[in-house]
Design a protein around this motif. Sequence first.
Motif, PDB file in Angstrom:
ATOM      1  N   PHE A 180      46.905  37.269  29.216  1.00  0.00           N
ATOM      2  CA  PHE A 180      45.878  36.837  28.263  1.00  0.00           C
ATOM      3  C   PHE A 180      45.234  38.010  27.530  1.00  0.00           C
ATOM      4  N   GLY A 181      45.713  39.218  27.750  1.00  0.00           N
ATOM      5  CA  GLY A 181      45.085  40.403  27.191  1.00  0.00           C
ATOM      6  C   GLY A 181      44.275  41.121  28.262  1.00  0.00           C
ATOM      7  N   SER A 182      43.702  42.254  27.884  1.00  0.00           N
ATOM      8  CA  SER A 182      42.925  43.036  28.851  1.00  0.00           C
ATOM      9  C   SER A 182      41.709  42.249  29.318  1.00  0.00           C
ATOM     10  N   PRO A 183      41.404  42.272  30.632  1.00  0.00           N
ATOM     11  CA  PRO A 183      40.272  41.499  31.166  1.00  0.00           C
ATOM     12  C   PRO A 183      38.942  41.969  30.582  1.00  0.00           C
ATOM     13  N   GLN A 184      38.017  41.022  30.444  1.00  0.00           N
ATOM     14  CA  GLN A 184      36.648  41.324  30.047  1.00  0.00           C
ATOM     15  C   GLN A 184      35.731  41.053  31.241  1.00  0.00           C
ATOM     16  N   PHE A 185      34.832  41.978  31.522  1.00  0.00           N
ATOM     17  CA  PHE A 185      33.992  41.886  32.711  1.00  0.00           C
ATOM     18  C   PHE A 185      32.578  41.484  32.320  1.00  0.00           C
ATOM     19  N   ASN A 186      32.175  40.300  32.830  1.00  0.00           N
ATOM     20  CA  ASN A 186      30.856  39.742  32.558  1.00  0.00           C
ATOM     21  C   ASN A 186      30.270  39.264  33.886  1.00  0.00           C
ATOM     22  N   LEU A 187      29.271  39.994  34.389  1.00  0.00           N
ATOM     23  CA  LEU A 187      28.713  39.669  35.709  1.00  0.00           C
ATOM     24  C   LEU A 187      28.103  38.281  35.747  1.00  0.00           C
ATOM     25  N   VAL A 188      27.420  37.878  34.670  1.00  0.00           N
ATOM     26  CA  VAL A 188      26.796  36.550  34.650  1.00  0.00           C
ATOM     27  C   VAL A 188      27.865  35.462  34.726  1.00  0.00           C
ATOM     28  N   ALA A 189      28.944  35.629  33.950  1.00  0.00           N
ATOM     29  CA  ALA A 189      30.025  34.639  33.977  1.00  0.00           C
ATOM     30  C   ALA A 189      30.726  34.621  35.330  1.00  0.00           C
ATOM     31  N   ALA A 190      30.821  35.793  35.983  1.00  0.00           N
ATOM     32  CA  ALA A 190      31.520  35.879  37.268  1.00  0.00           C
ATOM     33  C   ALA A 190      30.661  35.439  38.442  1.00  0.00           C
ATOM     34  N   LEU A 191      29.357  35.266  38.226  1.00  0.00           N
ATOM     35  CA  LEU A 191      28.453  34.971  39.341  1.00  0.00           C
ATOM     36  C   LEU A 191      28.847  33.722  40.125  1.00  0.00           C
ATOM     37  N   PRO A 192      29.215  32.606  39.474  1.00  0.00           N
ATOM     38  CA  PRO A 192      29.620  31.435  40.280  1.00  0.00           C
ATOM     39  C   PRO A 192      30.801  31.732  41.200  1.00  0.00           C
ATOM     40  N   LEU A 193      31.768  32.495  40.691  1.00  0.00           N
ATOM     41  CA  LEU A 193      32.927  32.822  41.514  1.00  0.00           C
ATOM     42  C   LEU A 193      32.538  33.768  42.647  1.00  0.00           C
ATOM     43  N   MET A 194      31.601  34.681  42.386  1.00  0.00           N
ATOM     44  CA  MET A 194      31.135  35.583  43.440  1.00  0.00           C
ATOM     45  C   MET A 194      30.398  34.802  44.527  1.00  0.00           C
ATOM     46  N   LEU A 195      29.568  33.845  44.111  1.00  0.00           N
ATOM     47  CA  LEU A 195      28.863  33.025  45.102  1.00  0.00           C
ATOM     48  C   LEU A 195      29.861  32.201  45.909  1.00  0.00           C
ATOM     49  N   TYR A 196      30.890  31.686  45.221  1.00  0.00           N
ATOM     50  CA  TYR A 196      31.894  30.926  45.958  1.00  0.00           C
ATOM     51  C   TYR A 196      32.622  31.814  46.966  1.00  0.00           C
ATOM     52  N   SER A 197      32.768  33.109  46.649  1.00  0.00           N
ATOM     53  CA  SER A 197      33.495  33.990  47.561  1.00  0.00           C
ATOM     54  C   SER A 197      32.844  34.006  48.942  1.00  0.00           C
ATOM     55  N   LEU A 198      31.509  33.815  48.993  1.00  0.00           N
ATOM     56  CA  LEU A 198      30.835  33.725  50.292  1.00  0.00           C
ATOM     57  C   LEU A 198      31.326  32.492  51.054  1.00  0.00           C
ATOM     58  N   ALA A 199      31.423  31.366  50.324  1.00  0.00           N
ATOM     59  CA  ALA A 199      31.963  30.159  50.947  1.00  0.00           C
ATOM     60  C   ALA A 199      33.428  30.343  51.303  1.00  0.00           C
ATOM     61  N   SER A 200      34.154  31.094  50.469  1.00  0.00           N
ATOM     62  CA  SER A 200      35.568  31.330  50.742  1.00  0.00           C
ATOM     63  C   SER A 200      35.747  32.139  52.023  1.00  0.00           C
ATOM     64  N   MET A 201      34.842  33.102  52.256  1.00  0.00           N
ATOM     65  CA  MET A 201      34.918  33.874  53.493  1.00  0.00           C
ATOM     66  C   MET A 201      34.632  32.989  54.704  1.00  0.00           C
TER      67      MET A 201
END
Length: 474
Positions: free
Chosen positions: A248-269
């Motif tokens: 899809f092209g070079s990744p773009q890093f947006n902490l606000v957009a990634a926050l739901p996935l980061m919070l889910y990572s706790l549930a994933s662990m």
Amino acid sequence: MPPPHPVPPLHPVDESHPVPSPHPVDESRPLGRILLFGVQHVLVMAATPISAIFLMSATLRLDPALTVNLLSAAFVLSGVGSLIQSLGPWKFGPKLPFVMLPGGAPLILFLAIAEQHGLRTATGAVILTAAFYFVVLPVFSRLLAFFPALVIGTMIVIVGVNLVKVGAVLVTGRPGQPGFADPVNLGLGLATIGFTVAFYLLFSGILRQLAVMLGLLAGTALAAFLGTVDLGRAADGGLFGVPQLMPFGSPQFNLVAALPLMLYSLASMAEATGQTVINAEAVGKKIDRRTDVPKTVRGDALTSLFGGFFGLPLMVTSGENIGIVRVTGVRSRFVTAAAGVVLVVIGFLAPVTRAISVIPSAVVGGTAMVVFAVITVLGVQMLGRSDLDKHTSTFVCAVALALGLLPILVPGVYGGFPPNVRILLESGVAVGAFVAAVLNILFHHVRPGVMARLADAGRTRTSPSATTRTESDR
């Protein structure tokens, strides 16, 4: 003539301390049998990466060539992750018979981020979350006591229900869109489920374990008979294919957009904790949760980090292969390692991935509904070991299920909230896991301590020493 003295062996054998035989998990078997059982794991689990990529393609309207490329990457990374978890190099992987797959709740979050912020931001969110795993893991390993079977089982039930809905959408299409609930697609999906049930009923042994894949093949044959399969695309192109880096092209890093996935990572662990415990129970191996669970999480994180650069959602350990282990009794981790090798090979064989890509989504959806429902059953089994006879445990589970299932059963319920808040609340898995963990702490850790202190205070007020002081004052 006296008998000669026996010559002592160069390396005396201490018969009082025989060499222990390896645990069945670590047993090596003949290569042919390992490959056979490994292929069986692949056939049973193949529906998951197929349905995940099909859902990505249908939701994001990807062209067929990109869909084939992502499917190839999904097979290769699933194979690499399975090798990491099964062989356990260094501090990565628990050395248990695990396979790794894309999909599930991380896929739903990936699609939500992609639809709102774009695919480049979604892939950046996967890479950020994979790095976040490594940062949070030292803290999480100290919090495992707060994720008992009650919390993990509740979360797995929510994950399973959510995934069944994902599979159902592949059959019916999305409400309000053209072709929704098309009778032909509904018939194909239900027929695929019917074929799977029939094979499971009529067969036994290995063939019975292959009922899911046989149902998928039978559904595809029926679709071809009805003229809904385009076989022309399967013959186009060369023999070998390599997954494209950053499709899809070079990744773009947006902490606000990634926050739901980061919070889910706790549930994933927390989910990885449950998967590791269930897997160890299935193979009869004692593990140390403080050391083995982090190895599973590191394997997830490393594979997801690679997968993010190939356009895939988070990769997670899968419990689908545990049923095969339970029924066949084959507990060797080298079998799932062989499955990993087979998956990598499939990913590089372009005709195979192209042939898979022409399977109708309704057929894949019917298979996915059955496979994903197994996850729900695993969650129910875990809840059965979590003292639901206690009123507090029942209450914790009920509230977490209510709030976790709300956005799944009533889509758009949080539509009036701000976008960043909405994307958090619409992750039923993350909400359910968070609510279950917090309520478990409040009811089973905080409340008993408070009640004990109140009881001690009450006993102090009525203690014999207080009565003695009263009598001496007289």
